[in-house]
Design an enzyme around this catalytic site. Structure first.
Site, PDB file in Angstrom:
ATOM      1  N   ASP A  82       0.760  40.296 -16.468  1.00 10.03           N
ATOM      2  CA  ASP A  82      -1.012  39.981 -17.047  1.00 10.03           C
ATOM      3  C   ASP A  82      -0.780  41.161 -18.722  1.00 10.03           C
ATOM      4  O   ASP A  82      -1.285  40.409 -19.374  1.00 10.03           O
ATOM      5  CB  ASP A  82      -1.542  39.506 -16.383  1.00 10.03           C
ATOM      6  CG  ASP A  82      -1.266  38.883 -15.589  1.00 10.03           C
ATOM      7  OD1 ASP A  82      -0.191  37.421 -15.716  1.00 10.03           O
ATOM      8  OD2 ASP A  82      -2.608  38.265 -14.284  1.00 10.03           O
ATOM      9  N   GLU A 137       1.747  41.243 -10.269  1.00  8.18           N
ATOM     10  CA  GLU A 137       1.248  40.456 -11.384  1.00  8.18           C
ATOM     11  C   GLU A 137       0.056  41.204 -12.137  1.00  8.18           C
ATOM     12  O   GLU A 137       0.192  40.666 -13.389  1.00  8.18           O
ATOM     13  CB  GLU A 137       0.272  39.489 -10.624  1.00  8.18           C
ATOM     14  CG  GLU A 137      -0.454  38.812 -10.536  1.00  8.18           C
ATOM     15  CD  GLU A 137       0.186  37.075 -11.845  1.00  8.18           C
ATOM     16  OE1 GLU A 137       0.428  37.611 -12.841  1.00  8.18           O
ATOM     17  OE2 GLU A 137       1.539  36.637 -11.233  1.00  8.18           O
ATOM     18  N   SER A 152       2.841  32.813 -14.184  1.00 11.91           N
ATOM     19  CA  SER A 152       2.186  33.601 -14.578  1.00 11.91           C
ATOM     20  C   SER A 152       2.502  34.424 -15.746  1.00 11.91           C
ATOM     21  O   SER A 152       1.378  35.625 -15.827  1.00 11.91           O
ATOM     22  CB  SER A 152       2.385  34.149 -12.914  1.00 11.91           C
ATOM     23  OG  SER A 152       3.419  34.998 -12.883  1.00 11.91           O
TER      24      SER A 152
END
Length: 507
Positions: free
Chosen positions: A237, A233, A432
């Site tokens: 990002d 994650e 995400s």
């Protein structure tokens, strides 16, 4: 407890799957965060943008409320660790037994799998002197409050994987680089490797992007090297936002995965007078029914703070369809994506070639176990900017609730994003990826416009609606909800045409 009152919205139950291990040690030292009410009525919608100094003076904590908490702390022998007037937060430290008695907290030590944590049950209480002044109390409960919204697949010859640059080209993003912008990323665990980032920028033909780790509540950049962990994650990002806006500064705020840590990290980013983020991206969340109302309301006030300060907040809407992963047969939406002050980001399946979109539908892998989150909030009312949208009414939906998401972008792991995590090339999907994608776009728009867009929802719904600057997604479903013309609870208003958005905002 006759001189105490129940803290509204603080009730919670132990996780059903958590095994009881015992009680906390009476002498264990805890740090508890008290969130205070806002001083002065905050404009809704925001009118203009205030500075950090103006904000603290107009909308921070009332000194009288701070004094009341300090008096309470002195009476009970608690230490005042930190006072943040802008964030309306006071952190107290003391022995567990004394703090639990003062706030009426019933706490166990519980375990789920290999994770052991403090777990609170029942409601908290406040002394009469703090009633109405303190609106939330965090720190007794350490259960994980949010999960990542990413799905990592090893890269193969058969993989369909786009770089963020290819996605940006397909969505017609402006060609500038996001100079003089800071994008804040909120991360509840994991970490990134500088070698992964260096290799990634080189493979994409980009200069080294400025990435800084910011520790909150004792957390640090702590990569494990496992792409399936929170590292996936964090790195996703950074690589998406950094590739889209490579001249921007990326500030990664690491914090423990608790409601206290999550709140403190968002607050740290919003009120950071040094890095001054113009956009915040959050790819973590949980169904609304997993949160206490006191937490959702306190976080929502933080996002209102961001709007007043001219900071945009992009949040992933979830990867488990209209149920949001719950098994009660009802529809649920993810928080914090359901806050009316954030840009809820849903997901699509994108097929693109030569920089052009060939087809785009709602992301729903069905039996493969992934679909865009979306639906109607059970906690937040429909905001004024959504007054003209039609909210459908399948199982347990709220006709007067806030619709989620607002916008969308490519999220299907089968048409995912090329990443490098732990030295391994892979493909990542999930909403995400959409939050940092939109965060990068907003950084580009901020630079080109010479000002912060901040909270742009009224313009989004009135001006940038489908047909003007957003691609309307009309095919597919996320379970209970189907896509259709205009806003829908799968992909919101649609996916971006960056250049068209810029042109409309300029005009």
């Amino acid at each position: 407890m006759s001189s105490h009152v129940i803290l509204s919205g603080s009730h919670r139950e132990h996780p059903a799957a958590a095994a009881f291990l015992g009680k906390p040690s009476p002498d264990e030292t805890l740090q508890i965060t008290c969130i205070l009410r806002r001083k002065g009525e905050a404009p809704d919608p925001p009118v203009g943008r205030v500075s950090h100094q103006q904000f603290e003076r107009m909308h921070g904590a009332d000194p009288a409320d701070v004094a009341a908490v300090e008096c309470f702390a002195n009476e009970h022998g608690f230490s005042v660790v930190r006072i943040d007037l802008a964030a309306r937060a006071i952190t107290l430290a003391g022995k567990y037994s004394a703090l639990a008695a003062a706030f009426g907290a019933e706490v166990d030590i519980r375990r789920i799998g290999d994770h052991t944590f403090r777990s609170r049950q029942g409601s908290l209480s406040l002394p009469a002197s703090l009633a109405g002044r303190v609106v939330a109390v965090f720190g007794f409960d350490q259960r994980p409050v949010a999960a990542t919204r990413h799905r990592f697949l090893p890269r193969t010859e058969q993989s369909v994987a786009y770089t963020p640059l290819q996605i940006a080209q397909a969505y017609n993003f402006p060609s500038n680089k996001g100079a003089n912008q800071t994008i804040a990323l909120i991360e509840l665990g994991g970490g990134f490797s500088n070698s992964d980032l260096t290799t990634y920028w080189q493979q994409l033909g980009l200069p080294q992007v400025n990435v800084t780790a910011v520790g909150v509540d004792g957390a640090t950049n702590s990569p494990s090297g496992d792409p399936a962990s929170a590292d996936g994650e964090v790195t996703l990002d950074i690589q998406v936002a950094g590739a889209v806006a490579p001249a921007s500064r990326i500030a990664v705020y690491f914090t423990p995965n608790t409601d206290q840590g999550f709140y403190d990290a968002i607050s740290a980013a919003i009120h950071d007078k040094t890095r001054k983020p113009s956009v915040i991206s959050i790819s973590w969340g949980m169904p609304e029914d997993r949160w206490t109302p006191q937490a959702m309301n306190a976080f929502n006030a933080l996002f209102h703070d961001a709007a007043l300060l001219g900071i945009a907040v992009c949040v992933a809407s979830g990867d488990n369809g209209s149920s949001d992963g719950e098994t009660d047969g009802a529809n649920h939406v993810d928080f914090p994506a359901s806050s009316p002050w954030v840009l809820g980001c849903g997901g699509t399946t994108l097929i693109a070639s030569h920089g052009q979109v060939s087809s785009e539908t709602v992301w729903n892998d069905g039996t493969q176990g992934g679909a865009t989150g979306g639906g109607v909030s059970q906690h937040f009312s429909k905001p004024a900017y959504q007054k003209k949208i039609n909210v459908p009414l399948p199982i347990n939906s709220n006709p007067t609730g806030r619709g989620v998401p607002d916008v969308a972008g490519n999220a299907d792991p089968a048409t995912g994003y090329f990443v490098i995590v732990g030295g391994q090339e892979g493909v990542v999907g999930g909403t995400s990826a959409v939050a940092p994608l939109w965060a990068g776009l907003l950084a580009l728009l901020n630079e080109r416009l010479g000002k912060r867009l901040g909270w742009l929802h009224p313009k989004l719904y009135a001006t940038l609606a489908p047909g003007n600057a957003l691609h309307d997604i009309t095919v597919g479903n996320n379970g209970s909800f189907s896509a259709g013309k205009g806003w829908d609870p799968c992909t919101g208003l649609g996916t971006p045409d960056g250049a068209a958005i810029l042109q409309l905002l300029r005009s």
